[in-house]
Design an enzyme around this catalytic site. Structure first.
Site: not given
Ligand SMILES: [Zn+2]
Length: 270
Positions: A151, A2-3
């Site tokens: 990053r 489940p997201e």
């Protein structure tokens, strides 16, 4: 798994049956899920009224006066509202009986989910270092731009880091990057404001769309009403490695980033 949209779908389905109700009884059929269930739960909850049902990232918080029940569906968990008398199966671990006569049943075959307690006025350690909600106003292109400076991490891995924004799992990261035209392996720190604006917008659109369709996950997910999510029919790249891009027709590539499968189009995504 489940997201976020599935968890939000679960919340929307449960809330009308749960909010304003009193818990009358708790049945625990095992002492632990991913982590031990606090042993005081069965004595603590009965008699308490559910004041609200919130979502933070992929956690659900059932607010009661002295604190909140903190739930996570893990890989295979689901929460359903049932009429009394439905026999419990081997993976039905917890029942919360309500004063309506109905009950909320937590089913989780693989037991990566959790049921924990967050005392009132505290933030559980699991929730402390989470980034903003993707559908909230704090999440936008400027936020991604600020967080990503310096990053060198791949933008897809960056987008899936819960400290940067919560709830953008593998499916939605792949889809949002495709819609924003950004190659998933591009270093996050090299992406400009305009492209991040596009990406943030794509994340919001795709999650909102998935929620209105009742979630995505094909194998196990069912909403609280037992219906599967239907968003899978609208996925443009996820799970389509080697198939033609629906925009330009070239074959979609599969690669691995941050140990996750990533499908993308080298012509549409730069
Ligand atoms: Zn393409």
């Amino acid at each position: 798994m489940p997201e976020l949209p599935e968890v939000e779908t679960t919340r929307l389905g449960l809330a009308p049956a749960v909010v304003g109700r009193r818990i009358t009884r708790v049945v625990l059929r095992r002492p632990d899920l991913r982590w031990p269930i606090p042993p005081e739960i069965p004595a603590l909850l009965p008699g308490l009224r559910v004041l609200g049902l919130r979502r933070r990232a992929k956690y659900l918080l059932m607010d009661l006066e002295p604190g909140s029940v903190l739930l996570h569906l893990g890989m295979t968990g689901c929460l359903r509202v049932l009429e009394p008398g439905v026999p419990a199966g081997p993976h039905d671990h917890v029942d919360l009986h309500l004063d309506s006569g109905q009950l909320v049943r937590f089913t989780d075959p693989r037991r990566f989910g959790c049921l924990l307690w967050q005392p009132g006025g505290e933030v559980h350690p699991l929730l402390r270092d989470l980034g903003p909600e993707p559908l909230g106003p704090e999440f936008d292109g400027a936020h991604l731009f600020r967080r990503s400076r310096g990053r060198s991490q791949a933008v897809k891995t960056f987008l899936m880091d819960q400290g940067n924004v919560v709830g953008v799992g593998n499916i939605y990261a792949a889809e949002a990057l495709f819609r924003a035209g950004i190659a998933p392996d591009r270093p996050a720190g090299g992406i400009g404001r305009v492209r991040f604006n596009r990406l943030a917008l794509a994340v919001k659109e795709i999650l909102a769309q998935a929620i209105t369709r009742g979630g995505t996950t094909f194998r196990d997910f069912q909403g609280p009403d037992g219906r599967p999510g239907y968003f899978v029919q609208e996925l443009l790249v996820y799970g389509r490695e080697g198939e033609p891009c629906l925009v330009c027709g070239s074959l979609l590539h599969g690669t691995r980033l941050g140990n996750r499968a990533s499908v993308w189009c080298s012509r549409c995504q730069k």
